[in-house]
Write a protein that holds these residues in place. Structure first.
Motif, PDB file in Angstrom:
ATOM      1  N   GLU A   1      37.632  41.738  47.330  1.00 53.81           N
ATOM      2  CA  GLU A   1      36.597  41.003  48.059  1.00 53.81           C
ATOM      3  C   GLU A   1      35.956  41.893  49.124  1.00 53.81           C
ATOM      4  O   GLU A   1      34.741  41.888  49.319  1.00 53.81           O
ATOM      5  CB  GLU A   1      37.200  39.741  48.695  1.00 53.81           C
ATOM      6  N   MET A   2      36.783  42.688  49.809  1.00 53.70           N
ATOM      7  CA  MET A   2      36.238  43.551  50.882  1.00 53.70           C
ATOM      8  C   MET A   2      35.351  44.653  50.306  1.00 53.70           C
ATOM      9  O   MET A   2      34.365  45.040  50.912  1.00 53.70           O
ATOM     10  CB  MET A   2      37.374  44.150  51.708  1.00 53.70           C
TER      11      MET A   2
ATOM     12  N   ARG B   1      43.787  41.265  45.960  1.00 52.95           N
ATOM     13  CA  ARG B   1      42.605  40.403  45.870  1.00 52.95           C
ATOM     14  C   ARG B   1      41.649  40.696  47.048  1.00 52.95           C
ATOM     15  O   ARG B   1      40.440  40.771  46.907  1.00 52.95           O
ATOM     16  CB  ARG B   1      43.072  38.939  45.888  1.00 52.95           C
ATOM     17  N   ASN B   2      42.257  40.889  48.220  1.00 55.93           N
ATOM     18  CA  ASN B   2      41.417  41.138  49.395  1.00 55.93           C
ATOM     19  C   ASN B   2      40.696  42.474  49.339  1.00 55.93           C
ATOM     20  O   ASN B   2      39.564  42.585  49.815  1.00 55.93           O
ATOM     21  CB  ASN B   2      42.245  41.023  50.665  1.00 55.93           C
TER      22      ASN B   2
END
Ligand SMILES: C[S@@+](CC[C@H](N)C(=O)[O-])C[C@H]1O[C@@H](n2cnc3c(N)ncnc32)[C@H](O)[C@@H]1O
Length: 398
Positions: free
Chosen positions: A96-97, A92-93
């Motif tokens: 987002e990143m 997920r990160n």
């Protein structure tokens, strides 16, 4: 001598005229995220399956006296598992990143990108925007796959931020597998048509949900005499798509702002080929019947409708369904699961198609040597990126 061919650098992407320019740190950021994504799917994800087989499933069986009976039961059990939590949070990160990195890169040069896009789009009859077409309610408020502003949001006149950021960031999630122009899916369709149906020469092509045109450009290039119409509801994406196509020297596509549920501007049975690429799971499944009816209305008898899409869940093992369904619950893709649960044959029949010859194929993209390099005779090394296969379904209209 053998060279190991592995994930290319983000810099291998084609730097077309409206592509964002990256400085040293921005390239490094994109590459770190790309490699992290690859590492997560190649090296960490297999451990999620082990956790399921060795810990979570046995505990479930002990508690319930039976195995899980749906992907939802697997998900509910796996959500308690620390290894799954670790993989899922990192995945997920990276998403987002990717968006933050792409957006930051684009925003610091947005004036320059917009003026290039404006110059390429000026007075073009091949870009048809229409303020009166709203983004449909069922998709308007969803920042799909955590993408701020989705494909639609614009903050100032002629904004293309979301589109340029998507162009720059897709590589990170796919680890380069889509090729130097992120167009592997469209190239695969073009290759499949050339190999399987060499006599098929569509004169009029419609692509639905074209976004920034990644996958319709290769088809327009494969059929340079065809009139190609690419529709989408997302104005910033269409602006960028049109300028990008021009920058790539492709002039036979007209980009039209339109909702594919209706398309009253096009005559019945006026298209030889109607395509979508990775579209259905991102539009609302509630809109799907109307869009399929539109396709049926617009397609000529003898014409082909072909859709590049992830495989349906029907007949798939429960663990694979669960892992594919990750996007529905953790990547802000609310239509993903409901769409992949649908009975496509029934949907197409309900839209008026004769469906006895509905087919599912794997369409194969050629190795993009611009990004992966040429493999010399006898050369060994990782097979990464050698021959990605994309799932497609379609039928010829009787
Ligand atoms: C995943 S993207 C498709 C990717 C694109 N086909 C490509 O080749 O890169 C989904 C697109 O469908 C568009 N879309 C969703 N619903 C639509 C509708 N009802 N009519 C037209 N476009 C729609 C969205 O705006 C978005 O750009």
């Amino acid at each position: 001598m053998s060279t190991v061919k592995t994930i290319p650098s983000w810099q291998a992407l084609t730097q077309h005229d409206v592509f964002p320019e990256a400085n040293h740190d921005e390239v490094a950021r994109m590459n770190v995220l790309t490699h992290l994504n690859y590492h997560l799917s190649a090296r960490v994800l297999p451990g999620v399956k082990q956790s399921y087989e060795q810990r979570v499933k046995p505990a479930f069986v002990k508690a319930h006296g039976r195995e899980p009976e749906s992907r939802h039961e697997i998900r509910q059990a796996m959500q308690q598992d620390s290894y799954f939590q670790f993989w899922s949070a990192l995945r997920r990160n990276t998403m987002e990143m990717r968006h933050q990195a792409g957006r930051a890169m684009v925003l610091r040069q947005i004036d320059r990108i917009v003026s290039k896009v404006d110059a390429l789009n000026q007075d073009a009859a091949t870009l048809q925007l229409d303020d009166s077409i709203p983004v449909p309610d069922n998709i308007r408020d969803v920042d799909i796959h955590c993408q701020p502003g989705c494909y639609y949001t614009e903050y100032f006149a002629n904004d293309v931020t979301v589109a340029a950021s998507y162009d720059a960031g897709l590589f990170v999630t796919t680890a380069g597998l889509l090729g130097a122009l992120s167009d592997g899916g469209g190239k695969a369709i073009a290759n499949w048509l050339a190999q399987e149906h060499p006599g098929f020469k569509p004169r009029k092509i419609l692509d639905i949900g074209c976004t920034i045109g990644h996958n319709i450009v290769p088809l327009a290039q494969a059929f340079p005499d065809a009139e190609v119409i690419a529709v989408d509801v997302a104005r910033p994406s269409l602006r960028y798509a049109h300028a990008r196509a021009k920058a790539l020297g492709v002039n036979n596509i007209t980009f039209v702002q339109a909702n594919a549920e209706h398309l009253p501007q096009f005559a019945n049975e006026s298209f030889d080929l109607i395509t979508t690429a990775m579209f259905w799971h991102e539009t609302s499944h509630q809109a799907m019947p109307a869009i399929l009816r539109t396709i049926e209305r617009l397609l000529k008898p003898g014409g082909l409708t072909l859709h590049l899409e992830q495989p349906q869940y029907q007949g798939m093992g429960l663990y694979e369904q669960f892992i594919r369904d990750w996007d529905t619950y953790f990547n802000n893709e609310p239509y993903w699961g409901p769409m992949h649960d649908l009975d496509l044959k029934q949907m197409l029949a309900d839209a008026g198609f004769q469906v006895d010859e509905l087919f599912d194929v794997g369409v194969v993209s050629k190795v993009d040597e611009a990004i992966f390099g040429k493999r010399e005779a006898g050369e060994s090394g990782e097979d990464y990126g050698r021959a990605p296969v994309w799932n497609a379904f379609g039928l010829w209209k009787k």
